[in-house]
Design a protein around this motif. Structure first.
Motif, PDB file in Angstrom:
ATOM      1  N   ALA A 189     -28.575  29.128 -41.215  1.00  0.00           N
ATOM      2  CA  ALA A 189     -28.557  29.755 -42.345  1.00  0.00           C
ATOM      3  C   ALA A 189     -27.848  31.192 -42.336  1.00  0.00           C
ATOM      4  CB  ALA A 189     -30.082  30.361 -42.443  1.00  0.00           C
ATOM      5  N   VAL A 190     -27.179  31.440 -41.201  1.00  0.00           N
ATOM      6  CA  VAL A 190     -26.482  32.447 -40.967  1.00  0.00           C
ATOM      7  C   VAL A 190     -25.270  32.708 -42.217  1.00  0.00           C
ATOM      8  CG1 VAL A 190     -24.350  33.607 -39.659  1.00  0.00           C
ATOM      9  CG2 VAL A 190     -26.447  32.774 -38.838  1.00  0.00           C
ATOM     10  N   ASN A 191     -24.487  31.554 -42.667  1.00  0.00           N
ATOM     11  CA  ASN A 191     -23.391  31.410 -43.808  1.00  0.00           C
ATOM     12  C   ASN A 191     -24.128  31.352 -45.087  1.00  0.00           C
ATOM     13  OD1 ASN A 191     -21.425  31.862 -41.801  1.00  0.00           O
ATOM     14  ND2 ASN A 191     -21.492  29.739 -41.085  1.00  0.00           N
ATOM     15  N   LEU A 192     -25.184  31.196 -45.404  1.00  0.00           N
ATOM     16  CA  LEU A 192     -25.807  31.115 -46.558  1.00  0.00           C
ATOM     17  C   LEU A 192     -25.469  32.314 -47.744  1.00  0.00           C
ATOM     18  CD1 LEU A 192     -29.099  29.238 -46.190  1.00  0.00           C
ATOM     19  CD2 LEU A 192     -26.901  28.154 -46.788  1.00  0.00           C
ATOM     20  N   SER A 193     -25.371  32.200 -48.759  1.00  0.00           N
ATOM     21  CA  SER A 193     -25.336  33.419 -49.648  1.00  0.00           C
ATOM     22  C   SER A 193     -26.714  34.045 -49.733  1.00  0.00           C
ATOM     23  CB  SER A 193     -24.795  32.693 -51.164  1.00  0.00           C
ATOM     24  OG  SER A 193     -25.974  32.107 -51.441  1.00  0.00           O
ATOM     25  N   PRO A 194     -26.967  35.244 -50.225  1.00  0.00           N
ATOM     26  CA  PRO A 194     -28.092  35.703 -50.413  1.00  0.00           C
ATOM     27  C   PRO A 194     -29.093  35.053 -51.486  1.00  0.00           C
ATOM     28  CG  PRO A 194     -26.389  37.501 -50.725  1.00  0.00           C
ATOM     29  CD  PRO A 194     -25.491  36.259 -50.797  1.00  0.00           C
ATOM     30  N   GLU A 195     -28.395  34.416 -52.291  1.00  0.00           N
ATOM     31  CA  GLU A 195     -29.276  33.643 -53.147  1.00  0.00           C
ATOM     32  C   GLU A 195     -29.976  32.349 -52.566  1.00  0.00           C
ATOM     33  OE1 GLU A 195     -26.273  34.505 -54.019  1.00  0.00           O
ATOM     34  OE2 GLU A 195     -26.741  36.006 -55.461  1.00  0.00           O
ATOM     35  N   GLY A 196     -29.016  31.490 -51.543  1.00  0.00           N
ATOM     36  CA  GLY A 196     -29.457  30.577 -50.789  1.00  0.00           C
ATOM     37  C   GLY A 196     -30.350  30.958 -49.801  1.00  0.00           C
ATOM     38  N   MET A 197     -30.437  32.099 -49.149  1.00  0.00           N
ATOM     39  CA  MET A 197     -31.411  32.636 -48.295  1.00  0.00           C
ATOM     40  C   MET A 197     -32.735  32.830 -49.090  1.00  0.00           C
ATOM     41  SD  MET A 197     -30.245  32.837 -45.073  1.00  0.00           S
ATOM     42  CE  MET A 197     -31.903  33.800 -44.485  1.00  0.00           C
ATOM     43  N   GLY A 198     -32.515  33.421 -50.248  1.00  0.00           N
ATOM     44  CA  GLY A 198     -33.651  33.639 -51.011  1.00  0.00           C
ATOM     45  C   GLY A 198     -34.451  32.463 -51.171  1.00  0.00           C
ATOM     46  N   THR A 199     -33.579  31.388 -51.584  1.00  0.00           N
ATOM     47  CA  THR A 199     -34.368  29.781 -51.978  1.00  0.00           C
ATOM     48  C   THR A 199     -34.932  29.397 -50.558  1.00  0.00           C
ATOM     49  OG1 THR A 199     -32.473  29.446 -53.567  1.00  0.00           O
ATOM     50  CG2 THR A 199     -33.709  27.454 -52.568  1.00  0.00           C
ATOM     51  N   ILE A 200     -34.191  29.513 -49.435  1.00  0.00           N
ATOM     52  CA  ILE A 200     -34.754  29.053 -48.181  1.00  0.00           C
ATOM     53  C   ILE A 200     -36.280  29.821 -47.775  1.00  0.00           C
ATOM     54  CG2 ILE A 200     -34.603  28.983 -45.574  1.00  0.00           C
ATOM     55  CD1 ILE A 200     -33.257  26.951 -47.318  1.00  0.00           C
ATOM     56  N   SER A 201     -36.027  31.176 -48.156  1.00  0.00           N
ATOM     57  CA  SER A 201     -37.401  31.952 -47.855  1.00  0.00           C
ATOM     58  C   SER A 201     -38.562  31.357 -48.631  1.00  0.00           C
ATOM     59  CB  SER A 201     -36.947  33.541 -48.131  1.00  0.00           C
ATOM     60  OG  SER A 201     -38.002  34.352 -47.871  1.00  0.00           O
ATOM     61  N   ASP A 202     -38.207  31.117 -50.013  1.00  0.00           N
ATOM     62  CA  ASP A 202     -39.171  31.139 -50.869  1.00  0.00           C
ATOM     63  C   ASP A 202     -39.800  29.592 -50.564  1.00  0.00           C
ATOM     64  OD1 ASP A 202     -38.697  32.932 -52.680  1.00  0.00           O
ATOM     65  OD2 ASP A 202     -37.466  32.127 -54.047  1.00  0.00           O
ATOM     66  N   MET A 203     -38.933  28.572 -49.997  1.00  0.00           N
ATOM     67  CA  MET A 203     -39.489  27.332 -49.516  1.00  0.00           C
ATOM     68  C   MET A 203     -40.481  27.267 -48.187  1.00  0.00           C
ATOM     69  SD  MET A 203     -36.059  24.890 -50.271  1.00  0.00           S
ATOM     70  CE  MET A 203     -36.562  23.518 -49.518  1.00  0.00           C
ATOM     71  N   ILE A 204     -39.995  28.431 -47.489  1.00  0.00           N
ATOM     72  CA  ILE A 204     -40.638  28.679 -46.137  1.00  0.00           C
ATOM     73  C   ILE A 204     -42.127  29.204 -46.578  1.00  0.00           C
ATOM     74  CG2 ILE A 204     -41.022  30.042 -44.094  1.00  0.00           C
ATOM     75  CD1 ILE A 204     -37.868  29.442 -43.911  1.00  0.00           C
ATOM     76  N   ASP A 205     -42.061  30.019 -47.484  1.00  0.00           N
ATOM     77  CA  ASP A 205     -43.353  30.640 -47.924  1.00  0.00           C
ATOM     78  C   ASP A 205     -44.367  29.731 -48.562  1.00  0.00           C
ATOM     79  OD1 ASP A 205     -42.833  33.163 -47.058  1.00  0.00           O
ATOM     80  OD2 ASP A 205     -42.074  33.833 -49.138  1.00  0.00           O
ATOM     81  N   LEU A 206     -43.712  28.734 -49.418  1.00  0.00           N
ATOM     82  CA  LEU A 206     -44.456  27.744 -50.156  1.00  0.00           C
ATOM     83  C   LEU A 206     -44.991  26.852 -49.135  1.00  0.00           C
ATOM     84  CD1 LEU A 206     -45.324  26.032 -52.577  1.00  0.00           C
ATOM     85  CD2 LEU A 206     -43.165  25.156 -52.874  1.00  0.00           C
ATOM     86  N   ILE A 207     -44.388  26.418 -48.505  1.00  0.00           N
ATOM     87  CA  ILE A 207     -44.712  25.386 -47.312  1.00  0.00           C
ATOM     88  C   ILE A 207     -45.763  25.879 -46.378  1.00  0.00           C
ATOM     89  CG2 ILE A 207     -44.098  24.063 -45.121  1.00  0.00           C
ATOM     90  CD1 ILE A 207     -41.332  23.638 -46.625  1.00  0.00           C
ATOM     91  N   ALA A 208     -45.594  27.205 -45.901  1.00  0.00           N
ATOM     92  CA  ALA A 208     -46.633  27.967 -44.999  1.00  0.00           C
ATOM     93  C   ALA A 208     -47.956  28.037 -45.760  1.00  0.00           C
ATOM     94  CB  ALA A 208     -46.252  29.339 -44.878  1.00  0.00           C
ATOM     95  N   ARG A 209     -47.980  28.510 -47.030  1.00  0.00           N
ATOM     96  CA  ARG A 209     -49.281  28.495 -47.992  1.00  0.00           C
ATOM     97  C   ARG A 209     -49.779  27.060 -48.077  1.00  0.00           C
ATOM     98  NH1 ARG A 209     -46.016  31.788 -51.449  1.00  0.00           N
ATOM     99  NH2 ARG A 209     -45.809  30.181 -52.845  1.00  0.00           N
TER     100      ARG A 209
END
Length: 143
Positions: free
Chosen positions: A114-134
């Protein structure tokens, strides 16, 4: 990470225990009480036994000298304020929690990719992690 890996300890014993659980030797094993006590004896010139350290870690004793806490902080490479200052302690605890998470190969792999992802890409990954965790929390919670 479950509650058992929580590093935001509030008591001295919890803070010392978090250091042992998260800060590891090069072989990823926990330091022994004797290893840490020996280093603290060498650093301070004071008596510092493995039993005394175990008592501090388990809350059976809670009155170490400032020199002992300085030696522990030096050994585990944290600021001595970790033991005294709530704000500094919380910051160090958060860093320790991250260090503990990064020991997991899967978490480390995701973080490195994830180091080289854009801020938007990081936001998408973060949203996906939150959704899966829920979803997993809902699936695992007793009804």
């Amino acid at each position: 990470m479950g509650d058992s890996e929580d590093t935001a300890g509030t008591t001295l014993a919890e803070k010392i225990d978090a250091l042992f659980r998260v800060v590891r030797r090069a072989d990823r094993e926990q330091y022994s009480h004797e290893e840490v006590a020996r280093a603290c004896r060498e650093a301070t010139g004071d008596s510092f036994s493995a039993t005394y350290l175990w008592q501090l870690r388990t809350g059976r004793r809670d009155n170490p000298t400032k020199r002992h806490l300085e030696a522990l902080a030096q050994f585990f490479q944290v600021p001595v304020a970790y033991f005294f200052d709530d704000a500094e302690g919380a910051q160090v605890a958060a860093e320790l929690q991250l260090l503990g998470a990064l020991r997991d190969a899967g978490v480390r792999s995701v973080a490195l990719r994830a180091v080289n992802l854009s801020p938007e890409g990081m936001g998408t990954i973060s949203d996906m992690i939150d959704l899966i965790a829920r979803r997993e929390a809902e699936k695992n919670s007793p009804d």
